[in-house]
Motif scaffolding. Structure first.
Motif, PDB file in Angstrom:
ATOM      1  N   ILE A  62       0.871  -1.176   0.000  1.00 42.34           N
ATOM      2  CA  ILE A  62       0.000   0.000   0.000  1.00 42.34           C
ATOM      3  C   ILE A  62       0.911   1.230   0.000  1.00 42.34           C
ATOM      4  O   ILE A  62       1.714   1.421   0.921  1.00 42.34           O
ATOM      5  N   ALA A  63       0.799   2.036  -1.036  1.00 39.77           N
ATOM      6  CA  ALA A  63       1.703   3.176  -1.180  1.00 39.77           C
ATOM      7  C   ALA A  63       1.191   4.412  -0.457  1.00 39.77           C
ATOM      8  O   ALA A  63       1.957   5.159   0.162  1.00 39.77           O
ATOM      9  N   GLY A  64      -0.122   4.660  -0.536  1.00 42.35           N
ATOM     10  CA  GLY A  64      -0.672   5.861   0.081  1.00 42.35           C
ATOM     11  C   GLY A  64      -2.168   5.932  -0.112  1.00 42.35           C
ATOM     12  O   GLY A  64      -2.747   5.206  -0.923  1.00 42.35           O
ATOM     13  N   CYS A  65      -2.792   6.812   0.640  1.00 42.56           N
ATOM     14  CA  CYS A  65      -4.243   6.989   0.582  1.00 42.56           C
ATOM     15  C   CYS A  65      -4.580   8.477   0.698  1.00 42.56           C
ATOM     16  O   CYS A  65      -3.773   9.272   1.171  1.00 42.56           O
ATOM     17  N   GLY A  66      -5.790   8.819   0.293  1.00 37.66           N
ATOM     18  CA  GLY A  66      -6.257  10.190   0.444  1.00 37.66           C
ATOM     19  C   GLY A  66      -7.743  10.222   0.718  1.00 37.66           C
ATOM     20  O   GLY A  66      -8.468   9.287   0.381  1.00 37.66           O
ATOM     21  N   ALA A  67      -8.200  11.304   1.344  1.00 37.52           N
ATOM     22  CA  ALA A  67      -9.626  11.498   1.600  1.00 37.52           C
ATOM     23  C   ALA A  67      -9.934  12.988   1.552  1.00 37.52           C
ATOM     24  O   ALA A  67      -9.203  13.797   2.122  1.00 37.52           O
ATOM     25  N   THR A  68     -11.018  13.331   0.850  1.00 34.53           N
ATOM     26  CA  THR A  68     -11.440  14.734   0.748  1.00 34.53           C
ATOM     27  C   THR A  68     -12.966  14.801   0.722  1.00 34.53           C
ATOM     28  O   THR A  68     -13.648  13.776   0.679  1.00 34.53           O
ATOM     29  N   ALA A  69     -13.480  16.029   0.694  1.00 31.29           N
ATOM     30  CA  ALA A  69     -14.918  16.262   0.532  1.00 31.29           C
ATOM     31  C   ALA A  69     -15.151  17.236  -0.616  1.00 31.29           C
ATOM     32  O   ALA A  69     -14.359  18.149  -0.838  1.00 31.29           O
ATOM     33  N   ASP A  70     -16.264  17.035  -1.323  1.00 28.52           N
ATOM     34  CA  ASP A  70     -16.661  17.981  -2.368  1.00 28.52           C
ATOM     35  C   ASP A  70     -17.215  19.272  -1.770  1.00 28.52           C
ATOM     36  O   ASP A  70     -17.063  20.352  -2.353  1.00 28.52           O
ATOM     37  N   ALA A  71     -17.911  19.152  -0.622  1.00 25.63           N
ATOM     38  CA  ALA A  71     -18.599  20.305  -0.016  1.00 25.63           C
ATOM     39  C   ALA A  71     -19.467  21.018  -1.050  1.00 25.63           C
ATOM     40  O   ALA A  71     -19.458  22.234  -1.175  1.00 25.63           O
ATOM     41  N   HIS A  72     -20.244  20.203  -1.781  1.00 26.93           N
ATOM     42  CA  HIS A  72     -20.969  20.764  -2.925  1.00 26.93           C
ATOM     43  C   HIS A  72     -22.448  20.409  -2.930  1.00 26.93           C
ATOM     44  O   HIS A  72     -23.299  21.288  -3.003  1.00 26.93           O
ATOM     45  N   HIS A  73     -22.799  19.103  -2.852  1.00 24.72           N
ATOM     46  CA  HIS A  73     -24.186  18.663  -3.036  1.00 24.72           C
ATOM     47  C   HIS A  73     -24.359  17.304  -2.374  1.00 24.72           C
ATOM     48  O   HIS A  73     -23.390  16.534  -2.269  1.00 24.72           O
ATOM     49  N   ILE A  74     -25.606  16.995  -1.961  1.00 27.65           N
ATOM     50  CA  ILE A  74     -25.802  15.734  -1.246  1.00 27.65           C
ATOM     51  C   ILE A  74     -25.605  14.510  -2.133  1.00 27.65           C
ATOM     52  O   ILE A  74     -25.211  13.437  -1.643  1.00 27.65           O
ATOM     53  N   THR A  75     -25.862  14.610  -3.419  1.00 25.96           N
ATOM     54  CA  THR A  75     -25.697  13.445  -4.296  1.00 25.96           C
ATOM     55  C   THR A  75     -24.853  13.725  -5.536  1.00 25.96           C
ATOM     56  O   THR A  75     -24.166  12.828  -6.017  1.00 25.96           O
ATOM     57  N   ALA A  76     -24.886  14.917  -6.082  1.00 22.88           N
ATOM     58  CA  ALA A  76     -24.167  15.220  -7.322  1.00 22.88           C
ATOM     59  C   ALA A  76     -22.699  15.520  -7.050  1.00 22.88           C
ATOM     60  O   ALA A  76     -22.359  16.144  -6.040  1.00 22.88           O
ATOM     61  N   PRO A  77     -21.818  15.100  -7.945  1.00 23.12           N
ATOM     62  CA  PRO A  77     -20.398  15.436  -7.784  1.00 23.12           C
ATOM     63  C   PRO A  77     -20.152  16.900  -8.097  1.00 23.12           C
ATOM     64  O   PRO A  77     -20.965  17.555  -8.770  1.00 23.12           O
ATOM     65  N   HIS A  78     -19.038  17.420  -7.632  1.00 27.02           N
ATOM     66  CA  HIS A  78     -18.643  18.766  -8.041  1.00 27.02           C
ATOM     67  C   HIS A  78     -18.467  18.757  -9.555  1.00 27.02           C
ATOM     68  O   HIS A  78     -17.778  17.891 -10.106  1.00 27.02           O
ATOM     69  N   PRO A  79     -19.073  19.688 -10.277  1.00 26.67           N
ATOM     70  CA  PRO A  79     -19.060  19.625 -11.743  1.00 26.67           C
ATOM     71  C   PRO A  79     -17.668  19.680 -12.354  1.00 26.67           C
ATOM     72  O   PRO A  79     -17.458  19.174 -13.462  1.00 26.67           O
ATOM     73  N   GLU A  80     -16.724  20.292 -11.669  1.00 30.43           N
ATOM     74  CA  GLU A  80     -15.348  20.350 -12.176  1.00 30.43           C
ATOM     75  C   GLU A  80     -14.473  19.244 -11.586  1.00 30.43           C
ATOM     76  O   GLU A  80     -13.259  19.241 -11.794  1.00 30.43           O
ATOM     77  N   GLY A  81     -15.103  18.331 -10.818  1.00 26.13           N
ATOM     78  CA  GLY A  81     -14.334  17.235 -10.231  1.00 26.13           C
ATOM     79  C   GLY A  81     -13.347  17.695  -9.179  1.00 26.13           C
ATOM     80  O   GLY A  81     -12.295  17.079  -8.999  1.00 26.13           O
ATOM     81  N   LEU A  82     -13.665  18.761  -8.452  1.00 24.42           N
ATOM     82  CA  LEU A  82     -12.710  19.340  -7.504  1.00 24.42           C
ATOM     83  C   LEU A  82     -12.318  18.358  -6.403  1.00 24.42           C
ATOM     84  O   LEU A  82     -11.132  18.176  -6.107  1.00 24.42           O
ATOM     85  N   GLY A  83     -13.313  17.708  -5.790  1.00 26.21           N
ATOM     86  CA  GLY A  83     -12.998  16.755  -4.724  1.00 26.21           C
ATOM     87  C   GLY A  83     -12.220  15.569  -5.239  1.00 26.21           C
ATOM     88  O   GLY A  83     -11.291  15.081  -4.573  1.00 26.21           O
ATOM     89  N   ALA A  84     -12.582  15.096  -6.425  1.00 27.11           N
ATOM     90  CA  ALA A  84     -11.866  13.976  -7.037  1.00 27.11           C
ATOM     91  C   ALA A  84     -10.418  14.357  -7.341  1.00 27.11           C
ATOM     92  O   ALA A  84      -9.484  13.572  -7.108  1.00 27.11           O
ATOM     93  N   ARG A  85     -10.232  15.555  -7.855  1.00 25.26           N
ATOM     94  CA  ARG A  85      -8.874  16.044  -8.121  1.00 25.26           C
ATOM     95  C   ARG A  85      -8.060  16.080  -6.843  1.00 25.26           C
ATOM     96  O   ARG A  85      -6.924  15.584  -6.785  1.00 25.26           O
ATOM     97  N   ASN A  86      -8.640  16.655  -5.807  1.00 25.17           N
ATOM     98  CA  ASN A  86      -7.902  16.824  -4.556  1.00 25.17           C
ATOM     99  C   ASN A  86      -7.578  15.496  -3.889  1.00 25.17           C
ATOM    100  O   ASN A  86      -6.520  15.352  -3.266  1.00 25.17           O
ATOM    101  N   VAL A  87      -8.483  14.522  -3.999  1.00 21.94           N
ATOM    102  CA  VAL A  87      -8.218  13.252  -3.323  1.00 21.94           C
ATOM    103  C   VAL A  87      -7.100  12.488  -4.018  1.00 21.94           C
ATOM    104  O   VAL A  87      -6.278  11.832  -3.362  1.00 21.94           O
ATOM    105  N   MET A  88      -7.029  12.559  -5.332  1.00 21.39           N
ATOM    106  CA  MET A  88      -5.930  11.902  -6.041  1.00 21.39           C
ATOM    107  C   MET A  88      -4.596  12.568  -5.716  1.00 21.39           C
ATOM    108  O   MET A  88      -3.579  11.888  -5.492  1.00 21.39           O
ATOM    109  N   LEU A  89      -4.597  13.908  -5.666  1.00 18.68           N
ATOM    110  CA  LEU A  89      -3.375  14.621  -5.297  1.00 18.68           C
ATOM    111  C   LEU A  89      -2.956  14.282  -3.867  1.00 18.68           C
ATOM    112  O   LEU A  89      -1.763  14.121  -3.576  1.00 18.68           O
ATOM    113  N   SER A  90      -3.935  14.160  -2.976  1.00 20.76           N
ATOM    114  CA  SER A  90      -3.639  13.816  -1.586  1.00 20.76           C
ATOM    115  C   SER A  90      -3.011  12.438  -1.481  1.00 20.76           C
ATOM    116  O   SER A  90      -2.043  12.234  -0.743  1.00 20.76           O
TER     117      SER A  90
END
Length: 417
Positions: free
Chosen positions: A259-287
Motif C-alpha cells: 500500500i503506497a498511500g491513501c487520500g480522503a477529501t470532501a466535495d462540499a458541494h451537493h448531497i448526491t451530485a459530484p462537483h461539476p469540475e471534479g474538484l474533490g476527485a482532483r484533490n483526493v488523487m493529489l492527496s
C-alpha cells in the motif's frame, strides 16, 4: 517517527461475477457482466427490475444454519470473505497474536433489508410490537466487524467505517494508518453490502440514480458510453489482509503488493451530485499521491469510480486530466462497475482488489458495454474498452466517491524489498 511499511498478504472476494478471489479475477479479465433480472424479491412493478446479485450463495455452506438466521446478508458476506482472506494469508489461531490483529470493516448502509422486513412485518400486524430480538444487532453496520472478530478471535482495533460508496476505501485507509503507526501488526479490512431489496431499489429509483434499461440488463452498466443512463445496483463483500512489512517477513508470508498511500477529501458541494469540475476527485488523487511520495507519471492504471451516471463519469474524467495532464494519455483507465455493478459500500475494496490483481498480473481489466463514444469525453484517453489489456502495472490508483461528497483514494504498487 518512522512510519512502518504496509503490505497486502491476503484477499477474499464474493461478487456478482465470482464467489471467490480467483473466480472474481477471472470474471474481470474476461469482461463478464454480473447483471440480470432480480431474484431476491418480486421487482415486477419497479422502475428498475435488474441488478448485479451475488449468485448461488448459500450461507449454510459457510455458517451454522441457526447462526446464519441471526445475521443480515451483508454480515454473512463479511464472514465468508474473512474466512477466504485469512486462509489466503496463511493466518490461524496458532500463528497470530490476537491482541495485535484488528478489523476495520465498512458498509455504506448495513442491514437495510433486515430493517425493511421487520417494519413491514410490524405494519401487517395488529399494532402489537413483535420484533425479532436480533433486529438491532442484525441491522447495525458495525456488527460485521464485531462478528469477524468473534469468528477469528481477533482482539486488536475493531470498528466500522461509513462514507456511503467510499466506505470500504476509507476502511482500508484507516487500517493502513493504524498499521504504519504501529497500533497493530495485522488488520483485516474491507466492506460488504447487500441492499438489493424493495427499499434499496425503490429508494435509488426515486432519486433517478439507476439505469432503467430493463430490456437489456447485461449491458445496462456502461460507464463513459454516450447512452449511459445511471448505475446498476450490485452487492458484494471484499477483504484485504494488511500487514506491517516486518510482520509479513517474520512469518514468511507471500506479499501481493504494497500500500503506497491513501487520500480522503470532501466535495462540499451537493448531497448526491459530484462537483461539476471534479474538484474533490482532483484533490483526493493529489492527496493520495502526496501521501505515497509519488508523481502522477508513476501511475500506470486508474480504476475509476465510473458508475455509469451522466454527471459522475464526466466530472471524474475532468479531475484525471487535471491531475495527470499529458500522462493521462499514457495511463490505462477502466471502470469495473461495468461488470460488477455499483456495490455501494463494498465497491472500494473489490475495486482495490482489481487494482492489486492488475499490479500482480500486469493485466488491466476492461470497461465493458461500450457502444458509442461520448463526445464530451476526450477520445484520446485509454478507457480499456471491452477487452482486458496486458501491460506493466507498477502502480495503480483506485477512486471511490460517495453521496455527501465523500472522496477516498488508495494507491497500490509492486512490492520491492
Amino acid at each position: 517517527m518512522q512510519l512502518k511499511r504496509v503490505v497486502v498478504t491476503g484477499m477474499g472476494a464474493l461478487t456478482p461475477i465470482g464467489n471467490t478471489l480467483p473466480e472474481y479475477w477471472n470474471g474481470l479479465i474476461n469482461g463478464v457482466s454480473g447483471a440480470d433480472y432480480i431474484t431476491l424479491f418480486d421487482a415486477a412493478k419497479f422502475k428498475t427490475r435488474f441488478a448485479c446479485e451475488v449468485k448461488n450463495f448459500d450461507p449454510t455452506q459457510f455458517l451454522d444454519k441457526k447462526e446464519a438466521r441471526k445475521i443480515d446478508r451483508f454480515t454473512q458476506f463479511a464472514l465468508v470473505v474473512s474466512d477466504e482472506a485469512m486462509a489466503d494469508a496463511g493466518l490461524n489461531a496458532d500463528n497470530i497474536n490476537p491482541d495485535r490483529v484488528g478489523v476495520v470493516f465498512a458498509s455504506g448502509i448495513g442491514g437495510l433489508t433486515t430493517f425493511q422486513n421487520e417494519v413491514m412485518d410490524f405494519a401487517k400486524g395488529d399494532g402489537t410490537p413483535r420484533f425479532n430480538p436480533f433486529f438491532i444487532p442484525k441491522m447495525i453496520l458495525d456488527i460485521a466487524a464485531g462478528q469477524i472478530s468473534m469468528r477469528h478471535n481477533l482482539r486488536g482495533p475493531n470498528f466500522a467505517v461509513v462514507s456511503a460508496c467510499a466506505s470500504s476505501t476509507n476502511a482500508v485507509m484507516e487500517a493502513f494508518n493504524l498499521l504504519r503507526l504501529g497500533k497493530a501488526d495485522i488488520i483485516l479490512t474491507g466492506g460488504s453490502e447487500a441492499v438489493i431489496s424493495e427499499a434499496g431499489v425503490a429508494g435509488f429509483n426515486a432519486m433517478k440514480a439507476m439505469s432503467e434499461r430493463n430490456d437489456d440488463p447485461k449491458t445496462a452498466s456502461r460507464p463513459y458510453d454516450k447512452d449511459r443512463d445511471g448505475f446498476v445496483m450490485g452487492e458484494a463483500g471484499g477483504m484485504l489482509v494488511l500487514e506491517t512489512l516486518e510482520s509479513a517477513l517474520a512469518r514468511g508470508a507471500k506479499i501481493y503488493c504494497e500500500i503506497a498511500g491513501c487520500g480522503a477529501t470532501a466535495d462540499a458541494h451537493h448531497i448526491t451530485a459530484p462537483h461539476p469540475e471534479g474538484l474533490g476527485a482532483r484533490n483526493v488523487m493529489l492527496s493520495a499521491l502526496d501521501d505515497a511520495g509519488m508523481q502522477p507519471e508513476q501511475i500506470d492504471y486508474i480504476n475509476t469510480h465510473g458508475t455509469s451516471t451522466p454527471l459522475g463519469d464526466g466530472a471524474e474524467v475532468k479531475a484525471i486530466l487535471d491531475v495527470f495532464k499529458d500522462h493521462a494519455y499514457e495511463v490505462n483507465i477502466s471502470a469495473t462497475k461495468s461488470m460488477t455493478g455499483h456495490c455501494l459500500g463494498a465497491a472500494g475494496v473489490i475495486e482495490a482488489i482489481a487494482c492489486i490483481q492488475a499490479v500482480v498480473n500486469d493485466m488491466v481489466p476492461p470497461t465493458i458495454n461500450h457502444f458509442n463514444d461520448d463526445p464530451g469525453l476526450d477520445p484520446k484517453l485509454n478507457f480499456t474498452f471491452n477487452k482486458a489489456q496486458q501491460r506493466t502495472v507498477n502502480a495503480a490508483l483506485s477512486n471511490t466517491f460517495g453521496f455527501g461528497g465523500h472522496n477516498a483514494c488508495v494507491i497500490v504498487k509492486k512490492y520491492v524489498a
